[in-house]
Write a protein that holds these residues in place. Structure first.
Motif, PDB file in Angstrom:
ATOM      1  N   ILE A  74       0.850  -1.197   0.000  1.00 43.83           N
ATOM      2  CA  ILE A  74       0.000   0.000   0.000  1.00 43.83           C
ATOM      3  C   ILE A  74       0.890   1.253   0.000  1.00 43.83           C
ATOM      4  CG2 ILE A  74      -1.685   1.334   1.353  1.00 43.83           C
ATOM      5  CD1 ILE A  74      -2.867  -1.360   2.315  1.00 43.83           C
ATOM      6  N   LYS A  75       1.939   1.207   0.794  1.00 45.02           N
ATOM      7  CA  LYS A  75       2.871   2.350   0.880  1.00 45.02           C
ATOM      8  C   LYS A  75       3.504   2.618  -0.485  1.00 45.02           C
ATOM      9  CE  LYS A  75       7.043   3.685   3.502  1.00 45.02           C
ATOM     10  NZ  LYS A  75       8.153   3.560   2.555  1.00 45.02           N
ATOM     11  N   ASP A  76       3.975   1.551  -1.117  1.00 50.79           N
ATOM     12  CA  ASP A  76       4.612   1.699  -2.428  1.00 50.79           C
ATOM     13  C   ASP A  76       3.612   2.247  -3.458  1.00 50.79           C
ATOM     14  OD1 ASP A  76       6.897   1.053  -4.349  1.00 50.79           O
ATOM     15  OD2 ASP A  76       5.216  -0.010  -5.260  1.00 50.79           O
ATOM     16  N   ALA A  77       2.380   1.742  -3.400  1.00 53.99           N
ATOM     17  CA  ALA A  77       1.351   2.210  -4.339  1.00 53.99           C
ATOM     18  C   ALA A  77       1.075   3.706  -4.135  1.00 53.99           C
ATOM     19  CB  ALA A  77       0.071   1.402  -4.166  1.00 53.99           C
ATOM     20  N   CYS A  78       1.008   4.141  -2.869  1.00 54.73           N
ATOM     21  CA  CYS A  78       0.722   5.554  -2.572  1.00 54.73           C
ATOM     22  C   CYS A  78       1.875   6.459  -3.011  1.00 54.73           C
ATOM     23  CB  CYS A  78       0.468   5.748  -1.076  1.00 54.73           C
ATOM     24  SG  CYS A  78      -1.070   5.013  -0.501  1.00 54.73           S
ATOM     25  N   GLU A  79       3.105   5.963  -2.849  1.00 56.52           N
ATOM     26  CA  GLU A  79       4.276   6.791  -3.175  1.00 56.52           C
ATOM     27  C   GLU A  79       4.570   6.803  -4.670  1.00 56.52           C
ATOM     28  OE1 GLU A  79       7.538   5.476  -0.751  1.00 56.52           O
ATOM     29  OE2 GLU A  79       6.649   6.273   1.095  1.00 56.52           O
ATOM     30  N   ASN A  80       4.335   5.675  -5.351  1.00 51.49           N
ATOM     31  CA  ASN A  80       4.804   5.556  -6.737  1.00 51.49           C
ATOM     32  C   ASN A  80       3.723   5.452  -7.796  1.00 51.49           C
ATOM     33  OD1 ASN A  80       7.624   5.524  -6.055  1.00 51.49           O
ATOM     34  ND2 ASN A  80       7.221   3.538  -5.114  1.00 51.49           N
ATOM     35  N   TRP A  81       2.489   5.227  -7.376  1.00 53.30           N
ATOM     36  CA  TRP A  81       1.408   5.047  -8.353  1.00 53.30           C
ATOM     37  C   TRP A  81       0.260   6.039  -8.178  1.00 53.30           C
ATOM     38  CZ3 TRP A  81       1.169   1.337 -12.301  1.00 53.30           C
ATOM     39  CH2 TRP A  81       2.224   0.405 -12.310  1.00 53.30           C
ATOM     40  N   VAL A  84     -15.510  -3.799 -19.737  1.00 52.11           N
ATOM     41  CA  VAL A  84     -15.098  -2.731 -20.664  1.00 52.11           C
ATOM     42  C   VAL A  84     -14.047  -1.872 -19.971  1.00 52.11           C
ATOM     43  CG1 VAL A  84     -15.907  -0.828 -22.108  1.00 52.11           C
ATOM     44  CG2 VAL A  84     -17.446  -2.742 -21.595  1.00 52.11           C
ATOM     45  N   SER A  85     -12.837  -1.804 -20.555  1.00 55.14           N
ATOM     46  CA  SER A  85     -11.765  -1.043 -19.910  1.00 55.14           C
ATOM     47  C   SER A  85     -11.779   0.387 -20.426  1.00 55.14           C
ATOM     48  CB  SER A  85     -10.418  -1.701 -20.192  1.00 55.14           C
ATOM     49  OG  SER A  85     -10.167  -1.648 -21.578  1.00 55.14           O
ATOM     50  N   GLY A  86     -10.751   1.161 -20.083  1.00 59.64           N
ATOM     51  CA  GLY A  86     -10.680   2.539 -20.562  1.00 59.64           C
ATOM     52  C   GLY A  86      -9.963   3.482 -19.619  1.00 59.64           C
ATOM     53  N   LEU A  87      -9.947   3.144 -18.302  1.00 59.72           N
ATOM     54  CA  LEU A  87      -9.266   4.022 -17.348  1.00 59.72           C
ATOM     55  C   LEU A  87      -7.751   3.837 -17.452  1.00 59.72           C
ATOM     56  CD1 LEU A  87      -9.366   5.985 -14.908  1.00 59.72           C
ATOM     57  CD2 LEU A  87      -9.572   3.991 -13.426  1.00 59.72           C
ATOM     58  N   GLN A  88      -7.027   4.955 -17.537  1.00 61.85           N
ATOM     59  CA  GLN A  88      -5.562   4.910 -17.611  1.00 61.85           C
ATOM     60  C   GLN A  88      -4.972   5.951 -16.666  1.00 61.85           C
ATOM     61  OE1 GLN A  88      -4.831   5.781 -21.799  1.00 61.85           O
ATOM     62  NE2 GLN A  88      -4.735   3.601 -22.280  1.00 61.85           N
ATOM     63  N   LEU A  89      -3.781   5.644 -16.137  1.00 62.22           N
ATOM     64  CA  LEU A  89      -3.067   6.636 -15.327  1.00 62.22           C
ATOM     65  C   LEU A  89      -1.702   6.885 -15.955  1.00 62.22           C
ATOM     66  CD1 LEU A  89      -0.652   5.291 -13.289  1.00 62.22           C
ATOM     67  CD2 LEU A  89      -2.671   4.079 -12.522  1.00 62.22           C
ATOM     68  N   LEU A  90      -1.145   8.045 -15.637  1.00 67.43           N
ATOM     69  CA  LEU A  90       0.163   8.413 -16.194  1.00 67.43           C
ATOM     70  C   LEU A  90       1.243   8.065 -15.187  1.00 67.43           C
ATOM     71  CD1 LEU A  90       1.371   9.796 -18.729  1.00 67.43           C
ATOM     72  CD2 LEU A  90       1.384  11.936 -17.418  1.00 67.43           C
ATOM     73  N   LYS A  91       2.172   7.196 -15.599  1.00 72.02           N
ATOM     74  CA  LYS A  91       3.295   6.840 -14.727  1.00 72.02           C
ATOM     75  C   LYS A  91       4.569   6.844 -15.563  1.00 72.02           C
ATOM     76  CE  LYS A  91       5.009   3.082 -11.778  1.00 72.02           C
ATOM     77  NZ  LYS A  91       5.879   3.945 -10.983  1.00 72.02           N
ATOM     78  N   ASP A  92       5.575   7.590 -15.101  1.00 72.87           N
ATOM     79  CA  ASP A  92       6.845   7.695 -15.841  1.00 72.87           C
ATOM     80  C   ASP A  92       6.593   8.017 -17.315  1.00 72.87           C
ATOM     81  OD1 ASP A  92       8.054   6.883 -13.431  1.00 72.87           O
ATOM     82  OD2 ASP A  92       7.758   4.777 -13.953  1.00 72.87           O
ATOM     83  N   ASP A  93       5.703   8.989 -17.547  1.00 74.17           N
ATOM     84  CA  ASP A  93       5.380   9.471 -18.907  1.00 74.17           C
ATOM     85  C   ASP A  93       4.708   8.430 -19.804  1.00 74.17           C
ATOM     86  OD1 ASP A  93       6.387  12.002 -18.348  1.00 74.17           O
ATOM     87  OD2 ASP A  93       8.431  11.378 -18.818  1.00 74.17           O
ATOM     88  N   GLN A  94       4.203   7.349 -19.225  1.00 77.61           N
ATOM     89  CA  GLN A  94       3.486   6.334 -20.010  1.00 77.61           C
ATOM     90  C   GLN A  94       2.060   6.233 -19.483  1.00 77.61           C
ATOM     91  OE1 GLN A  94       5.129   3.864 -22.285  1.00 77.61           O
ATOM     92  NE2 GLN A  94       6.664   5.489 -22.223  1.00 77.61           N
ATOM     93  N   TRP A  95       1.098   6.085 -20.402  1.00 75.95           N
ATOM     94  CA  TRP A  95      -0.275   5.827 -19.969  1.00 75.95           C
ATOM     95  C   TRP A  95      -0.433   4.327 -19.731  1.00 75.95           C
ATOM     96  CZ3 TRP A  95      -3.348   9.437 -18.238  1.00 75.95           C
ATOM     97  CH2 TRP A  95      -3.145  10.763 -18.652  1.00 75.95           C
ATOM     98  N   ILE A  96      -0.849   3.984 -18.500  1.00 74.53           N
ATOM     99  CA  ILE A  96      -0.960   2.574 -18.105  1.00 74.53           C
ATOM    100  C   ILE A  96      -2.418   2.254 -17.805  1.00 74.53           C
ATOM    101  CG2 ILE A  96      -0.325   0.916 -16.281  1.00 74.53           C
ATOM    102  CD1 ILE A  96       2.340   2.332 -16.075  1.00 74.53           C
TER     103      ILE A  96
END
Length: 319
Positions: free
Chosen positions: A25-32, A193-205
């Protein structure tokens, strides 16, 4: 680089894998700024009912209206990128400080009842999560809930969205890129049905659709309170050419008069880090955000710094 989206089994917090789960959870909060919860304690039966009734309501009450809007704006035939609207059909429910569910038109009685029940479960989960974040940050239990409280308790509401099939997904976004202004967001989304993306290290994931999961993401207020240790992250919805994507996002936010500022205990602990974020009243931030939602968050934080000098901030309510 770790690029598998963090999926966390909430039930493991009760066993010997608690330490490893808290670390995830800590890693997710800090890096994602995002993570997906399985076994979160909300019954699958309730989730299935919420999904069924939401989809029925969309078909009965919203779908035709959306088609008419598309036709009136000529969106089927656009030739260039559209930057001033989203390909989504939505309505909002407010739960706290007081509910407006009974006032929303066109909702079947069963749907109202089920959404109220769902909100109670999500509120409990949000407060559990805030305490887990406190534990990871080394803040006293209940600190985040107390900061969010203001004089009347937190603001809690749900945005119910459907993203219908879109003929031009390269030209019209389901929802344009933005960070969330508030506190902690709990999303129950379509598992097909997907579609949600987040930006991480300049990539949409892609945020993977998983059955019966709740996706958690952090809003701007948690970035401020943690003085940037946790980040609110840019995300967007890509419209799909087939299938309607259901998305039910619930926002557990500070009360409108809550005073938001980096936690003094964190600043003390990291003496070498100066206070990077301003102190402000949540409602003032929201007024600013309303006009700037689809722009970068950094100028919003800067603007709050200049406003702050004009605001007299009283002591924080510790109810």
């Amino acid at each position: 680089m770790e690029t598998t989206f963090p999926v966390i089994d909430f039930s493991k917090l009760d066993g010997e894998e608690r330490g490893a789960t808290m670390e995830m959870i800590k890693d997710a909060c800090e890096n994602w700024g995002f993570f997906e919860l399985m076994n979160h304690g909300i019954s699958h039966e309730l989730l299935d009912t919420v999904e069924r009734l939401t989809k029925e309501h969309y078909r009965k009450c919203m779908e035709q209206r959306f088609k008419e809007m598309v036709a009136s704006k000529g969106l089927e035939a656009v030739q260039f990128e559209i930057n001033d609207l989203d390909w989504e059909s939505t309505f909002f429910l407010r739960h706290l400080p007081e509910s407006n569910i009974s006032e929303i038109p066109d909702l079947e009685e069963e749907y109202r009842k089920v959404m109220k029940e769902f909100a109670v479960e999500l509120e409990k989960l949000a407060e559990q999560l805030l305490d887990l974040l406190c534990e990871n940050l080394g803040l006293e239990k209940g600190y985040l809930k107390k900061v969010f409280y203001g004089s009347r308790g937190p603001t809690f509401g749900t945005k119910v969205s459907n993203y219908p099939p879109c003929p031009k997904p390269d030209l019209i976004k389901g929802l344009r890129a933005h960070t969330d202004a508030g506190g902690i967001i709990l999303l129950f989304q379509d598992d097909k049905v997907s579609g949600l993306q987040l930006l991480k290290d300049d990539q949409w994931i892609d945020v993977p659709p998983m059955k019966h999961s709740i996706v958690i993401n952090l809003g701007d207020q948690l970035e401020v309170i943690t003085n940037g240790k946790y980040k609110s992250v840019l995300h967007r919805v890509i419209a799909q050419t087939d299938g309607t994507r259901m998305s039910i996002a619930s926002f557990y936010n500070p009360g409108s008069d809550a005073v938001i500022y980096p936690a003094p205990a964190l600043l003390e602990k990291e003496a070498e880090t100066s206070q990077l974020y301003p102190k402000f009243v949540f409602e003032d931030y929201m007024k600013l955000y309303a006009g700037l939602k689809f722009q970068a968050k950094e100028p919003r934080f800067e603007a709050m710094k200049t406003m702050v000098s004009a605001v007299k901030l009283g002591p924080i309510a510790t109810v």
